[in-house]
Design an enzyme around this catalytic site. Structure first.
Site, PDB file in Angstrom:
ATOM      1  N   ASP A  82     -10.183  13.029  -4.974  1.00 17.10           N
ATOM      2  CA  ASP A  82     -10.835  12.922  -3.567  1.00 17.10           C
ATOM      3  C   ASP A  82     -10.648  14.394  -3.090  1.00 17.10           C
ATOM      4  O   ASP A  82      -9.580  14.855  -2.738  1.00 17.10           O
ATOM      5  CB  ASP A  82     -10.257  12.111  -2.629  1.00 17.10           C
ATOM      6  CG  ASP A  82     -11.148  11.859  -1.404  1.00 17.10           C
ATOM      7  OD1 ASP A  82     -11.927  12.720  -0.919  1.00 17.10           O
ATOM      8  OD2 ASP A  82     -11.261  10.724  -0.703  1.00 17.10           O
TER       9      ASP A  82
ATOM     10  N   GLU B 183     -30.598  -4.315  -5.979  1.00 14.67           N
ATOM     11  CA  GLU B 183     -29.727  -5.353  -5.421  1.00 14.67           C
ATOM     12  C   GLU B 183     -30.960  -6.021  -4.449  1.00 14.67           C
ATOM     13  O   GLU B 183     -31.788  -5.366  -3.647  1.00 14.67           O
ATOM     14  CB  GLU B 183     -28.744  -5.183  -4.618  1.00 14.67           C
ATOM     15  CG  GLU B 183     -27.391  -4.910  -5.409  1.00 14.67           C
ATOM     16  CD  GLU B 183     -26.166  -4.597  -4.688  1.00 14.67           C
ATOM     17  OE1 GLU B 183     -26.252  -4.795  -3.376  1.00 14.67           O
ATOM     18  OE2 GLU B 183     -25.070  -4.029  -5.102  1.00 14.67           O
TER      19      GLU B 183
ATOM     20  N   HIS C  31     -22.087  -8.528  -4.545  1.00 15.36           N
ATOM     21  CA  HIS C  31     -21.776  -7.673  -3.544  1.00 15.36           C
ATOM     22  C   HIS C  31     -21.085  -8.372  -2.350  1.00 15.36           C
ATOM     23  O   HIS C  31     -21.346  -8.576  -1.085  1.00 15.36           O
ATOM     24  CB  HIS C  31     -23.063  -7.058  -2.766  1.00 15.36           C
ATOM     25  CG  HIS C  31     -23.005  -5.759  -2.050  1.00 15.36           C
ATOM     26  ND1 HIS C  31     -23.868  -4.775  -2.136  1.00 15.36           N
ATOM     27  CD2 HIS C  31     -21.838  -5.193  -1.312  1.00 15.36           C
ATOM     28  CE1 HIS C  31     -23.573  -3.822  -1.276  1.00 15.36           C
ATOM     29  NE2 HIS C  31     -22.327  -4.129  -0.780  1.00 15.36           N
ATOM     30  N   LEU C  32     -19.902  -9.060  -2.949  1.00 17.61           N
ATOM     31  CA  LEU C  32     -19.031  -9.612  -2.178  1.00 17.61           C
ATOM     32  C   LEU C  32     -17.735  -8.953  -1.145  1.00 17.61           C
ATOM     33  O   LEU C  32     -16.984  -9.366  -0.366  1.00 17.61           O
ATOM     34  CB  LEU C  32     -18.437 -10.921  -2.908  1.00 17.61           C
ATOM     35  CG  LEU C  32     -19.155 -11.818  -3.396  1.00 17.61           C
ATOM     36  CD1 LEU C  32     -18.455 -12.834  -4.393  1.00 17.61           C
ATOM     37  CD2 LEU C  32     -19.985 -12.738  -2.832  1.00 17.61           C
TER      38      LEU C  32
ATOM     39  N   ALA D 214     -17.340  -7.321   1.175  1.00 22.19           N
ATOM     40  CA  ALA D 214     -17.114  -7.380   2.875  1.00 22.19           C
ATOM     41  C   ALA D 214     -17.209  -8.968   3.189  1.00 22.19           C
ATOM     42  O   ALA D 214     -17.132  -9.434   4.276  1.00 22.19           O
ATOM     43  CB  ALA D 214     -17.966  -6.626   3.611  1.00 22.19           C
TER      44      ALA D 214
END
Length: 304
Positions: free
Chosen positions: A170, A260, A278-279, A281
């Site tokens: 990062d 998506e 796309h779970l 959150a």
């Protein structure tokens, strides 16, 4: 009175907070692009999640709009350049679903290394294929993290608890912070080269699009496993498919896809591939947190 449109499904807490702050609310999830175009001029604020696409065309019609609030982390469904040109503020909630997304990453990792979805399906179909599902331990394995912001750091702390070694790439992570959270910082090539399991936690930008390309995959050790619970488009899906088929990648688990909803995808029938819709959150706690946070932020702005 200020007026806000909520165009995606969101917790009732969001509506309640707007009303408590003397802001009129219309809750209309599921609006089509055309429907949104026709009504957006009536609103000072727009609260969304991931379904609504705020295009330049919508912003052109949004003559009274001053703020867009995204109840979640990513804002790639908003044309931010067009919003800036119109003087529309874009807000998000970068911390509301961080724990939930990190936990989903760990769940995907454990499912992947122990082949749980495949073993579950096989067992329920009456096949006792114990020898077929020979997994690997995560203890002492190197977890490579690309993008070590809030979510990446939570993933790192959970991985350390599992006795993994964490190596992170990062550009915004300094050495002191890396030491404080107990991880090693490396450049991208080093992370690609050394990781036993690789997980992505970076936004999708011009710099990060296809950061896991065919060339990047070739730099990885044979038998690497890849997890993407961040954004579709960070991994070249076609290259990943090829590497799964030839065994260079031992397994992959994706929660996000380039297109998506992903009703079809090149990876779906690839060997040792796990998919969720796309779970990241999608927990009760996270949904409540982001709804409350975005309503409070937008209310403060509109009432200032």
């Amino acid at each position: 009175m200020r007026k806000v449109l909520i165009s995606d499904k969101i917790s009732e807490s969001c509506i309640k907070i707007f009303k408590e702050n003397n802001i009129e609310v219309d809750y209309k999830p599921g609006l089509s692009h055309f429907e949104l175009l026709n009504i957006i001029s009536k609103y000072n604020g727009l609260a969304i999640r991931s379904s609504t696409k705020v295009t330049s065309e919508i912003l052109e019609k949004a003559s009274n709009l001053s703020i867009i609030g995204r109840a979640g982390i990513g804002t790639d469904n908003i044309d931010k350049k067009a919003a800036t040109e119109k003087g529309v503020i874009v807000m998000n909630t970068p911390f509301g679903n961080a724990v939930t997304t990190a936990e989903h990453t760990i769940a995907m990792m454990m499912s992947l290394v122990r082949m749980i979805p495949l073993a579950d399906k096989s067992t329920k179909e009456g096949r006792w294929e114990k020898s077929k599902f020979n997994g690997v331990e995560v203890t002492n394995k190197i977890l490579g993290i690309i993008g070590c912001g809030n979510i990446g750091q939570i993933v790192a702390s959970r991985a350390i608890g599992l006795k993994m070694k964490v190596l992170a790439y990062d550009p915004f992570l300094n050495e002191k912070k890396a030491q404080d959270i107990g991880i090693e910082k490396g450049d991208l090539d080093e992370v690609l080269r050394k990781s036993d399991i690789l997980t992505l936690h970076t936004p999708l930008t011009e710099d990060t699009k296809n950061i896991i390309s065919a060339d990047a995959i070739n730099k990885m050790k044979k038998g690497v496993r890849i997890i993407n619970c961040a954004r579709g488009g960070l991994v070249d899906e076609g290259a990943c498919r090829v590497a799964l088929e030839n065994g260079h990648i031992a397994g992959a688990a994706f929660d996000v896809f380039i297109e998506e909803p992903a009703e079809k995808n090149i990876l779906f029938d690839a060997p040792n591939f796990i998919a969720t819709p796309h779970l990241g959150a999608s927990t009760k706690e996270a949904q409540e947190n982001v709804a409350i946070q975005i309503a409070e932020q937008m209310s403060d702005f509109l009432n200032s």
